[in-house]
Design a protein around this motif. Sequence first.
Motif, PDB file in Angstrom:
ATOM      1  N   GLU A  65       1.125  -0.479   0.512  1.00  0.00           N
ATOM      2  CA  GLU A  65       0.834  -0.135  -0.693  1.00  0.00           C
ATOM      3  C   GLU A  65       0.068  -1.175  -1.389  1.00  0.00           C
ATOM      4  N   SER A  66      -0.909  -0.664  -2.382  1.00  0.00           N
ATOM      5  CA  SER A  66      -1.773  -1.592  -3.266  1.00  0.00           C
ATOM      6  C   SER A  66      -0.793  -2.480  -4.340  1.00  0.00           C
TER       7      SER A  66
ATOM      8  N   ARG B  19       1.209  -4.832  -2.956  1.00  0.00           N
ATOM      9  CA  ARG B  19       2.222  -5.440  -2.595  1.00  0.00           C
ATOM     10  C   ARG B  19       2.213  -7.018  -2.162  1.00  0.00           C
TER      11      ARG B  19
ATOM     12  N   ALA C 197      -6.313  -4.307   0.290  1.00  0.00           N
ATOM     13  CA  ALA C 197      -5.727  -3.022   0.087  1.00  0.00           C
ATOM     14  C   ALA C 197      -6.467  -2.043   0.691  1.00  0.00           C
TER      15      ALA C 197
ATOM     16  N   HIS D 117      -5.299   0.365   4.087  1.00  0.00           N
ATOM     17  CA  HIS D 117      -4.528   1.537   4.211  1.00  0.00           C
ATOM     18  C   HIS D 117      -5.504   2.839   4.032  1.00  0.00           C
TER      19      HIS D 117
ATOM     20  N   ASP E 278     -10.359  -2.829  -3.778  1.00  0.00           N
ATOM     21  CA  ASP E 278      -9.641  -2.982  -2.446  1.00  0.00           C
ATOM     22  C   ASP E 278     -10.461  -3.368  -1.391  1.00  0.00           C
TER      23      ASP E 278
END
Length: 489
Positions: free
Chosen positions: A5-6, A8, A45, A48, A137
């Motif tokens: 999850e972004s 986290r 990020a 993911h 990200d």
Amino acid sequence: MAEAESGRPPAPGEGVKPFTPEKAKEIVMSLQQPAVFCNMVGDWAALHWNVKYLSAVLDGKTIQFRLGLKTVDLVPQFETRCSYVEATLEEFLAWSCGQPSCLSGPFSCYDSSKYWAYADYKYIARIFEDKPEIFQDIRWSDFGFPGRSGKESTLWIGSEGANTPCHLDSYGCNLVLQVEGRKRWHLFPPGDTSFLYPTRIPYEESSIFSKVNVANPDLKRFPKFRNSTAHVVTLSPGQVLLVPRHWWHYVESIDPVTVSINSWIELDADHEARVEEAITRMLVCAIKSAENPSDGDLWLNPTEVEATSHEINLQYLNQAVSVYFKCQKTSVSAQAHSSSAAAERRTGTSCKRKKREVGSEPDGCRLLTHGFDLSASKAEELQEIPFGPHLIQVLPQSQEMGSMGAAAVESDGRDLPRENEGEHIGKLHRRRKQLVMSNDCEMPAHQMDSDSSPCTSQTALSTNDLLDCLVNPHVINLVAQLLLERTAV
């Protein structure tokens, strides 16, 4: 791979990286052999960004896929020999898994057991232009390039067998992050150029292709390929590959679905390379445009919008020469006012295929330390590079194994302790050629490209034979040197 999850919190030890940004940049700018960075992007990020996640983010947006046959021919599957479709990532994922729903979709004409699909060279800044927050990200600042994010990066999504023909990039060096699945890289040093039979047909600025299908070489037609030395590595998720300047590479997806992200890093040597590319463009466009269009030679790569006029190409050449001398003058001036050879300069925007308008000024002439300026011997250089569990050398294939026709000796990632097109330097055109797709199942382009098929009994030299000699990288380099000497007088 589990999705992250972004935002986290980092797992224990995630915040500790084996190299500082300064050290990582020193390695990138000085190392002249391919290597794999490990444990450098655990908190990104972007890890993911698997196809399922990207499909949800794009929410039905279509992108272009290039399709080729999985059968290994003696001839490289250049982009001119491929077919193209527009599809969503959801449709691509269903097709790659062989789901029945694909019988009526954009991939309906292509059996996934016989074809591969590749959404290659997708500029992240363009795909996610309505979601700019996603650019963060990707943090190339961890490698010493502050401000460089997803906006200066490209995305590659492929099915098993998807590949990029063997080529070298005229500009910069390359950092490649593997996100999902694995890709096998076959890399050849710049010194092997003559063994790889370089060609500029199909023509694409900044890409020099090899006439050899390195996955299945035709040694009768290309006997010197036996002398080449392949460096082979399988890149796994979370690892970052450094491809140094002018290293040849053939890349193939070996898992059902793969996702990669890359960014090209500009180098000082690119100023001269742009002069060479401008000369090449003039010659290729002039000679190929003079041929009879009915010959059906697909010489212009789909990434090129059109065969530009002689006037435009001449302007482009003059602009490249002007930028070269301006940066030379700036370099001399900066060196006279600086006693620190290690002064850091921000590299700015990435260089591969960047639009440079005729008459525009360069973003800045950057003094970057790279391998060609180092005075130490190669052995001393390698001793200073901190190879180990966090920086893995991509070693050459054993000589007794021969070239690519033999089983590959590789470093498998499983055993190791991984923009906007208008902002790339050197590209003359703003966008990729938009191919009009038909709803009918027509014969794929690669079945119609007779020029790329092996010559059985050639009785006369062709235009392409002349160009292979005329725009050979060694010849163009010499012409550029002579031209710059003439201009400097």
